[in-house]
Enzyme design. Structure first.
Site, PDB file in Angstrom:
ATOM      1  CB  CYS A  76      -0.881  -0.035   1.242  1.00 24.56           C
ATOM      2  SG  CYS A  76      -1.679   1.523   1.591  1.00 24.56           S
ATOM      3  CB  CYS A  82      -1.704   4.225   7.110  1.00 24.85           C
ATOM      4  SG  CYS A  82      -3.211   3.466   7.659  1.00 24.85           S
ATOM      5  CB  CYS A  85      -0.949  -2.451   7.396  1.00 27.63           C
ATOM      6  SG  CYS A  85      -2.521  -2.848   6.641  1.00 27.63           S
ATOM      7  CB  CYS A 163      -7.755   0.447   2.621  1.00 27.18           C
ATOM      8  SG  CYS A 163      -7.042  -0.686   3.805  1.00 27.18           S
ATOM      9  CD  GLU A 336     -22.714  -9.783  23.167  1.00 24.90           C
ATOM     10  OE1 GLU A 336     -21.782 -10.553  22.892  1.00 24.90           O
ATOM     11  OE2 GLU A 336     -22.554  -8.561  23.346  1.00 24.90           O
ATOM     12  CG  ASP A 383     -14.917 -15.151  20.722  1.00 24.45           C
ATOM     13  OD1 ASP A 383     -13.840 -14.543  20.823  1.00 24.45           O
ATOM     14  OD2 ASP A 383     -15.572 -15.196  19.662  1.00 24.45           O
ATOM     15  CB  CYS A 410      -8.651 -11.200  19.048  1.00 24.24           C
ATOM     16  SG  CYS A 410      -9.395 -10.120  20.261  1.00 24.24           S
TER      17      CYS A 410
HETATM   18  N1  SAH Z   1     -18.334 -14.969  19.706  1.00 20.60           N
HETATM   19  C1  SAH Z   1     -18.811 -13.853  18.930  1.00 20.60           C
HETATM   20  C2  SAH Z   1     -18.392 -12.493  19.444  1.00 20.60           C
HETATM   21  C3  SAH Z   1     -17.038 -12.350  20.087  1.00 20.60           C
HETATM   22  S1  SAH Z   1     -16.515 -10.683  20.401  1.00 20.60           S
HETATM   23  C4  SAH Z   1     -18.473 -14.023  17.457  1.00 20.60           C
HETATM   24  O1  SAH Z   1     -17.787 -14.959  17.069  1.00 20.60           O
HETATM   25  O2  SAH Z   1     -18.937 -13.207  16.664  1.00 20.60           O
HETATM   26  C5  SAH Z   1     -16.823 -10.473  22.087  1.00 20.60           C
HETATM   27  C6  SAH Z   1     -18.279 -10.205  22.435  1.00 20.60           C
HETATM   28  O3  SAH Z   1     -18.349 -10.115  23.858  1.00 20.60           O
HETATM   29  C7  SAH Z   1     -18.856  -8.915  21.885  1.00 20.60           C
HETATM   30  O4  SAH Z   1     -20.082  -9.207  21.250  1.00 20.60           O
HETATM   31  C8  SAH Z   1     -19.099  -8.058  23.143  1.00 20.60           C
HETATM   32  O5  SAH Z   1     -20.248  -7.251  23.026  1.00 20.60           O
HETATM   33  C9  SAH Z   1     -19.274  -9.088  24.213  1.00 20.60           C
HETATM   34  N2  SAH Z   1     -18.918  -8.727  25.602  1.00 20.60           N
HETATM   35  C10 SAH Z   1     -17.971  -7.868  26.034  1.00 20.60           C
HETATM   36  N3  SAH Z   1     -17.866  -7.898  27.369  1.00 20.60           N
HETATM   37  C11 SAH Z   1     -18.788  -8.801  27.812  1.00 20.60           C
HETATM   38  C12 SAH Z   1     -19.163  -9.289  29.092  1.00 20.60           C
HETATM   39  N4  SAH Z   1     -18.551  -8.847  30.190  1.00 20.60           N
HETATM   40  N5  SAH Z   1     -20.108 -10.226  29.166  1.00 20.60           N
HETATM   41  C13 SAH Z   1     -20.741 -10.692  28.051  1.00 20.60           C
HETATM   42  N6  SAH Z   1     -20.417 -10.266  26.812  1.00 20.60           N
HETATM   43  C14 SAH Z   1     -19.464  -9.333  26.682  1.00 20.60           C
END
Ligand code: SAH
Length: 455
Positions: A76, A82, A85, A163, A336, A383, A410
Site C-alpha cells: 500500500c 498509516c 497495517c 485500502c 452476551e 470468546d 484475539c
Molecule cells: N463470539 C462472537 C463475538 C465475540 S466478540 C463471534 O464470534 O462473533 C466479544 C463479544 O463479547 C462482543 O459481542 C461483546 O459485546 C461481548 N462482551 C464484552 N464484554 C462482555 C461481558 N462482560 N459479558 C458478556 N459479553 C461481553
C-alpha cells in the site's frame, strides 16, 4: 548509550506492533521502527530506557530475505504513514511464522507453559481485501476535509483513496464520501474545540450478500443537518441492500460510537453467510472482521464438539459460534452483554430454523455462574474481547463441572494469562490453533482447547 546515537544492528525478531527487535553489543534490546527480522540496519536511537531503547531505521544496509521489494505493487502506498497495517512489506509466509511464534512466546512467558502445544497457523490464500468493516475518521487540515486512517499512536489523519486490506466496497464508499464532502460541504468535527458535525464514517459490508451499511457518526442530536445536506439522497448511495444510518455521539471522547442510531435509508442491517448459517448484523453488534477466515475459525471450534453436550457460548455476539455449532450439540445457550446483539442472536436462530439455541443478555461474569449453578453444562466456549476474561469468572469455572473449555481469543497475552489461571485450577491445555484473521497486521486469533485433568 544516548538519544540520537547511531549504530548498526542485526534485527532478529519482531514485535506485534511492527517494530523490529535487535540487540546492541551489550545485549540491550532495541526496538527499531522500519526494520524487519533478517535486516541489518543503520539505526538512530529515539528514546533510551534502562532495560531497552527505541530507534528508527535510517538505512537498510542488508535487506531481510522476508522483505518485499520496495516497488512491489502489493504494498500500500501509504503503509509507512498509516497506523492500520504493520506488515505490508513483510512476506506473508514470514508473517504467519512470526504470528505462530508470537502465540508460542506468550504461552511460555506469560502462560507458564514449558512446551506449548501450538498447531501450525491457518493462513489465507488471498491475504488482501479481507476486512468487512472500515472506520474512517474525518478531520480537516484547516482548508479542506480529510478522511482516511489515523497515523500510528496519534489522531493525525493520513488521507487515503482506498485500502488493500478492506473489501473494495469500503474504498468505493470512501471515495464517494470524499466527492460528496466537496459537493455538499458539512461542518467537520474538531476534536480540540468539540465543534463541528461529522466525526467518523463507518462502512460494513456483507461479503456473501453485497449489502452495505454506512454509518455517519455526528456530533449532534439532530440528523436534520445531514438529511438536508443531500448526502443520503445522493444517487451514489441508493441501491438494493444499501443502508444509511446516523449515530449520535456528542461526547468528548475517543470512543467512536454513541448510543443512538437512526436509520435514514434502507433496512439498517446487513446480512452475512458463514458456511451453512445466515446472520443478520445490526449496527451496534460485533461481527468478526474477516468473513473468509471466520469460517475457518468456526470450523475449528465446531471440530471440538462431540454431539451430545450442553454448551455455554459466553461472549456470543450475534450468535456467530452458537448457531454455527448448534447442529453438532444437544443445546447451546449464548451469553452476551449487548442487547442488540442478543436480539440478532434470537432472530438469527429463527432465520436458520435452529431450535436448540437460546440467548441471554448480561455480563458473562454474572450470567455464566448462574447458568452453571442451575444445570449441568459439559462445554464452555469463551470468546471475550481483547482484555480477556474476568479472573473471578475463571475462579468460578475451575470449581465447576465443566469438562471442556474452548477459548477463542484475539490477544495471545491475555489468553496466556487466563490459560495460566485455568491450568493452575485443574485444566490441561490440549492444543492451541492460531488462525490468521488479520493479515498485514500484528494481530492473531487463536482457539485453545482445554480439558479437565480429573473429570
Ligand atoms: N463470539 C462472537 C463475538 C465475540 S466478540 C463471534 O464470534 O462473533 C466479544 C463479544 O463479547 C462482543 O459481542 C461483546 O459485546 C461481548 N462482551 C464484552 N464484554 C462482555 C461481558 N462482560 N459479558 C458478556 N459479553 C461481553
Amino acid at each position: 548509550m544516548r538519544k540520537n546515537d547511531e549504530l548498526e544492528l542485526d534485527i532478529h525478531d519482531l514485535h506485534a506492533n511492527g517494530h523490529g527487535i535487535g540487540r546492541d553489543v551489550n545485549g540491550k534490546v532495541i526496538f527499531v521502527s522500519g526494520a524487519l527480522p533478517g535486516d541489518r540496519v543503520h539505526a538512530r536511537l529515539l528514546k533510551v530506557k534502562k532495560q531497552y531503547a527505541y530507534g528508527k531505521a535510517m538505512e537498510i544496509i542488508t535487506p531481510s530475505p522476508h522483505r518485499l521489494q520496495e516497488n512491489d505493487p502489493r504494498i500500500c502506498p501509504v503503509s509507512s504513514k498509516c497506523g492500520g497495517c504493520q506488515f505490508q512489506n513483510f512476506n506473508y509466509h514470514a508473517q504467519l511464522t512470526f504470528k505462530e511464534k508470537l502465540v508460542r512466546d506468550a504461552l511460555i512467558r506469560i502462560g507458564g507453559c514449558e512446551n506449548p502445544p501450538v498447531l501450525p497457523i491457518l493462513g489465507m490464500d488471498e491475504p488482501y481485501y479481507y476486512r468487512n468493516k472500515a472506520q474512517f475518521p474525518v478531520g480537516s487540515d484547516g482548508k479542506k476535509p480529510l478522511i482516511g486512517f489515523y497515523a500510528p499512536r496519534s489522531h493525525r489523519i493520513v488521507p487515503i483513496n482506498g485500502c488493500n486490506i478492506h473489501h473494495p466496497l469500503c474504498g468505493e464508499v470512501l471515495r464517494k464520501v470524499k466527492y460528496l464532502l466537496k459537493a455538499h460541504p458539512i461542518p467537520i468535527y474538531n476534536e480540540e474545540t468539540h465543534k463541528g458535525l461529522l466525526r467518523h464514517v463507518i462502512v460494513r459490508v456483507g461479503f456473501s450478500t453485497g449489502e452495505v451499511m454506512v454509518i455517519f457518526v455526528l456530533n449532534s442530536s439532530d440528523p436534520h443537518q445531514i438529511q438536508m445536506s443531500g448526502f443520503c439522497h445522493s444517487d451514489l448511495f441508493t441501491g438494493k441492500g444499501f443502508s444509511f444510518l446516523y449515530n449520535k455521539n456528542t461526547a468528548k471522547t475517543n470512543v467512536i460510537l454513541g448510543d443512538q442510531f437512526t436509520v435514514l435509508q434502507g433496512s439498517g442491517y446487513i446480512h452475512e453467510e458463514i458456511g451453512h448459517i445466515r446472520y443478520r448484523i445490526s449496527p451496534r453488534a460485533f461481527f468478526q472482521v474477516n468473513p473468509v477466515q471466520t469460517k475457518v475459525l468456526y470450523d475449528v471450534v465446531a471440530s471440538h464438539m462431540s454431539g451430545n453436550e450442553s454448551v455455554i457460548d459466553a461472549y456470543s455476539g450475534i450468535g456467530g459460534i452458537a448457531l454455527y455449532i448448534a447442529g453438532r450439540v444437544q443445546n447451546v445457550v449464548g451469553v452476551e452483554s449487548v442487547e442488540d446483539a442478543v436480539k440478532d442472536g434470537v432472530y438469527n436462530a429463527a432465520l436458520n430454523n435452529i431450535e436448540n439455541a437460546s440467548f441471554q443478555c448480561g455480563a458473562a461474569e454474572a450470567l455464566v455462574p448462574e447458568l452453571l449453578r442451575g444445570k449441568n453444562y459439559g462445554t464452555l466456549i469463551l470468546d471475550p474481547p481483547r482484555k480477556g476474561c474476568d479472573s473471578g469468572l475463571l475462579d468460578m469455572i475451575v470449581t465447576s463441572e465443566i469438562s471442556k473449555i474452548i477459548y477463542v481469543s484475539c490477544d495471545p497475552a491475555t489468553l496466556a494469562r487466563d490459560i495460566k489461571q485455568l491450568t493452575s485450577g485443574g485444566y490441561k491445555l490440549e492444543h492451541i490453533q492460531p488462525v490468521d484473521l488479520f493479515p498485514m497486521t500484528g494481530h492473531v486469533e487463536t482457539v485453545a482447547l482445554l480439558q479437565r485433568k480429573n473429570p
